[in-house]
Design a protein around this motif. Structure first.
Motif, PDB file in Angstrom:
ATOM      1  N   ILE A   1     -20.116 -48.145   7.033  1.00 13.94           N
ATOM      2  CA  ILE A   1     -21.059 -49.163   7.532  1.00 13.94           C
ATOM      3  C   ILE A   1     -21.906 -48.587   8.658  1.00 13.94           C
ATOM      4  O   ILE A   1     -23.125 -48.798   8.725  1.00 13.94           O
ATOM      5  CB  ILE A   1     -20.303 -50.407   8.046  1.00 13.94           C
TER       6      ILE A   1
ATOM      7  N   ILE B   1     -26.587 -48.352  -1.643  1.00 20.75           N
ATOM      8  CA  ILE B   1     -25.459 -49.020  -0.995  1.00 20.75           C
ATOM      9  C   ILE B   1     -25.144 -50.324  -1.712  1.00 20.75           C
ATOM     10  O   ILE B   1     -26.056 -51.088  -2.049  1.00 20.75           O
ATOM     11  CB  ILE B   1     -25.792 -49.328   0.478  1.00 20.75           C
TER      12      ILE B   1
ATOM     13  N   GLN C   1     -22.555 -53.594  -0.999  1.00 16.78           N
ATOM     14  CA  GLN C   1     -21.606 -54.214  -0.064  1.00 16.78           C
ATOM     15  C   GLN C   1     -20.845 -55.321  -0.790  1.00 16.78           C
ATOM     16  O   GLN C   1     -21.446 -56.132  -1.505  1.00 16.78           O
ATOM     17  CB  GLN C   1     -22.348 -54.785   1.142  1.00 16.78           C
TER      18      GLN C   1
ATOM     19  N   TYR D   1     -30.278 -51.243  -1.248  1.00 13.61           N
ATOM     20  CA  TYR D   1     -29.154 -51.898  -0.555  1.00 13.61           C
ATOM     21  C   TYR D   1     -28.896 -53.246  -1.207  1.00 13.61           C
ATOM     22  O   TYR D   1     -29.739 -54.133  -1.160  1.00 13.61           O
ATOM     23  CB  TYR D   1     -29.504 -52.054   0.931  1.00 13.61           C
TER      24      TYR D   1
ATOM     25  N   ASP E   1     -29.397 -50.043   9.038  1.00 11.86           N
ATOM     26  CA  ASP E   1     -29.947 -51.300   8.522  1.00 11.86           C
ATOM     27  C   ASP E   1     -28.954 -52.064   7.658  1.00 11.86           C
ATOM     28  O   ASP E   1     -29.340 -52.935   6.870  1.00 11.86           O
ATOM     29  CB  ASP E   1     -31.219 -51.033   7.723  1.00 11.86           C
ATOM     30  N   THR E   2     -27.659 -51.736   7.753  1.00  7.43           N
ATOM     31  CA  THR E   2     -26.652 -52.479   6.991  1.00  7.43           C
ATOM     32  C   THR E   2     -26.083 -53.615   7.834  1.00  7.43           C
ATOM     33  O   THR E   2     -26.122 -53.578   9.065  1.00  7.43           O
ATOM     34  CB  THR E   2     -25.507 -51.549   6.566  1.00  7.43           C
TER      35      THR E   2
ATOM     36  N   ASN F   1     -20.595 -59.644   4.344  1.00  8.99           N
ATOM     37  CA  ASN F   1     -21.231 -60.100   3.105  1.00  8.99           C
ATOM     38  C   ASN F   1     -21.632 -61.574   3.204  1.00  8.99           C
ATOM     39  O   ASN F   1     -21.721 -62.263   2.186  1.00  8.99           O
ATOM     40  CB  ASN F   1     -20.235 -59.925   1.945  1.00  8.99           C
TER      41      ASN F   1
ATOM     42  N   TYR G   1     -25.310 -46.079   8.770  1.00  8.16           N
ATOM     43  CA  TYR G   1     -26.663 -46.580   8.484  1.00  8.16           C
ATOM     44  C   TYR G   1     -27.105 -47.502   9.620  1.00  8.16           C
ATOM     45  O   TYR G   1     -26.278 -48.110  10.302  1.00  8.16           O
ATOM     46  CB  TYR G   1     -26.690 -47.332   7.156  1.00  8.16           C
TER      47      TYR G   1
END
Length: 521
Positions: free
Chosen positions: A429, A306, A308, A244, A434-435, A439, A432
């Motif tokens: 988004i 992932i 972002q 990630y 744990d996202t 940003n 998941y």
């Protein structure tokens, strides 16, 4: 003057001082009596006032047909009411600030203890008796500015039994250099954490007793970046392997030989910032200041997992079929900001903002790793609250556009188009647990670059910017892991001084800030 004359003169002075003392004591006694009389008058006046208040209170009770017995018979407060009153009192105390606060005693600081004895000329410690076994404690905090120490090593050589024995020369940070790693670490900290330009650092050193010329300071920075390059590469490798990642870019002004339209040899050079969200490593990439999509696509295209980012087109290409191992998710704060820019009076934009805020409201109720909240639990919770809000958001966008009163080039239309382009990524988004929704982690790191940009204005060349990328990578990674950069760089420069350039990166992995331990630990 003779001894006897001096003694007589001192006796006369003592006699005069005693007379002054007696006169002052009489004045003190007279003032004490006057204060006592004033105090008595005030007490009498207070008693009279108190009496009048009691009479008025009694009359008020008679007029309202109330009595002490009736008051005593009133129903006592319930437990809930009593608790509410106590909470109100606590809130008022908290509003006053510093309620029950204790001073930070800084127990981890270097401590120097001073014994302070009476300095009166009549005091004799041998004859005196200690008044209290526990002395009164008084604390003062001293600031000692940057200090420089010159270590002179006298290296002796001996002969014994036909053999030559020579003292070992202490290691140096660089070949043929007199500077220890701590000196270079101090220079780096001021430059890349405190954001001071080299000119100010040179003046700062001079103000504290060390003359360092500007070319030497630049040379030390250059040699340090070369020595730390393998640590930089190891951080890069660790970030790119993180499942990630979050990415963004920021700029710095670069001095270049070519003149721009204003006749100045300066241009914007872009630094790409990539953060490993699981490892909390920060990697900065500089390639001739280019913001071309090729730079970031070549760097991130071979990754998995992932990524972002905001909606900048090179990042959005990572969603395409050419990069099947990557899932890109957007930044909801960037989307929200587009609608906020429409202004407070735009009711449609405010409705979109309110729905996005509802997503944040729910997401902030729990935090993975706190109170036993797991990634799996967070994913299940997101799948419960998010679909309804996202459906409402999509219906609202359809409603606004279907009305037919939206101007094609209005700020609201641009905001809606931005969100439409990011819609599929927004949905990802919530697939998941744990996202993050935005940003912001990278945005906060970019602020340190902005501060440095304001202070030092520019990098002197592309090479200087490349060195900056290396040292900012290490500095910001240290900050992410709450590692003291000065101590870390001192240890790294001294410890790796004799390591070969082809040392495997795996060996450097043990030195990265997330698992680093000092050499003497």
């Amino acid at each position: 003057m003779k001894k006897d004359e001096i003694i007589e003169l001192l006796k006369e002075q003592i006699s005069g001082l005693r007379a002054d003392n007696d006169r002052l004591l009489l004045q003190v006694e007279a003032l004490t009596q006057e204060i006592a009389s004033l105090n008595e008058a005030l007490l009498q006046k207070g008693e009279s006032l108190s009496k009048q208040q009691r009479i008025a209170k009694g009359l008020a009770k008679l007029m309202s047909n109330s009595s002490e017995k009736q008051n005593a018979a009133q129903t006592p407060l319930s437990e809930e009411e009593q608790k509410r009153k106590e909470e109100e009192k606590a809130a008022k105390r908290k509003a006053r600030k510093n309620n029950g606060a204790r001073r930070d005693m800084h127990y981890d600081m270097e401590e120097v203890v001073h014994d302070v004895y009476p300095d009166d000329p009549d005091f004799n410690r041998e004859k005196a008796r200690l008044f209290s076994a526990t002395p009164r404690i008084c604390i003062r905090y001293e600031c000692v500015p940057m200090r420089f120490k010159k270590h002179v090593y006298r290296i002796y050589t001996y002969t014994q039994d036909g053999w030559l024995f020579e003292g070992k020369t202490p290691p140096s940070a660089f070949l043929n250099s007199s500077y220890d790693g701590s000196f270079i670490a101090g220079l780096m900290e001021l430059r890349y954490i405190q954001s001071l330009p080299i000119e100010r650092i040179v003046r700062y050193f001079e103000d504290h007793g060390f003359t360092l010329n500007k070319p030497t300071a630049h040379k030390l920075t250059e040699r340090a970046s070369v020595q730390l390059e393998n640590i930089y590469r190891c951080i890069r490798q660790t970030v790119l392997e993180d499942f990630y990642k979050a990415a963004d870019e920021t700029y710095y002004k670069i001095l270049v030989p070519e003149k721009n339209s204003k006749g100045k040899g300066v241009r914007k050079g872009y630094l790409w910032v990539v953060v490993g969200m699981n490892t909390r490593m920060v990697y900065l990439l500089y390639e001739d200041g280019s913001r071309s999509e090729k730079v970031i696509l070549d760097e991130l295209g071979g990754c998995r997992g992932i990524i972002q980012s905001d909606g900048y087109s090179p990042y959005r290409k990572l969603e395409g079929k050419d990069y099947p191992n990557i899932t890109r998710i957007p930044c909801l704060q960037h989307i929200k900001r587009k609608f906020l820019d429409c202004g407070e009076k735009d009711k449609d934009a405010r409705r979109v903002v309110d729905l996005i805020n509802r997503l944040y409201h729910h997401d902030h109720k729990h935090k993975v790793g706190t109170d036993g909240w797991t990634v799996e639990m967070n994913l299940a919770y997101r799948q419960k609250y998010a679909p309804e809000i996202l459906a409402d958001l999509k219906d609202l966008l359809d409603e606004i556009e279907e009305r037919g009163d939206l101007l094609p080039k209005s700020e609201l239309q641009e905001a809606i188009t931005y969100l439409r382009n990011e819609w599929n990524a927004v949905l990802d988004i919530f697939k998941y647990g744990d996202t993050f929704l935005d940003n912001n982690q990278v945005e906060r790191l970019n602020r340190y670059i902005s501060i440095s940009r304001r202070n030092s204005l520019f990098f002197g060349s592309h090479k200087g910017a490349e060195r900056g990328a290396i040292l900012y990578t290490i500095a910001l990674t240290c900050r992410m892991h709450k590692v003291n950069m000065f101590e870390y760089l001192t240890d790294m420069i001294n410890r790796t001084a004799d390591w070969q350039p082809n040392t495997p990166l795996e060996k450097y992995r043990e030195l990265l800030p997330d698992i680093w331990k000092k050499a003497n630990e």
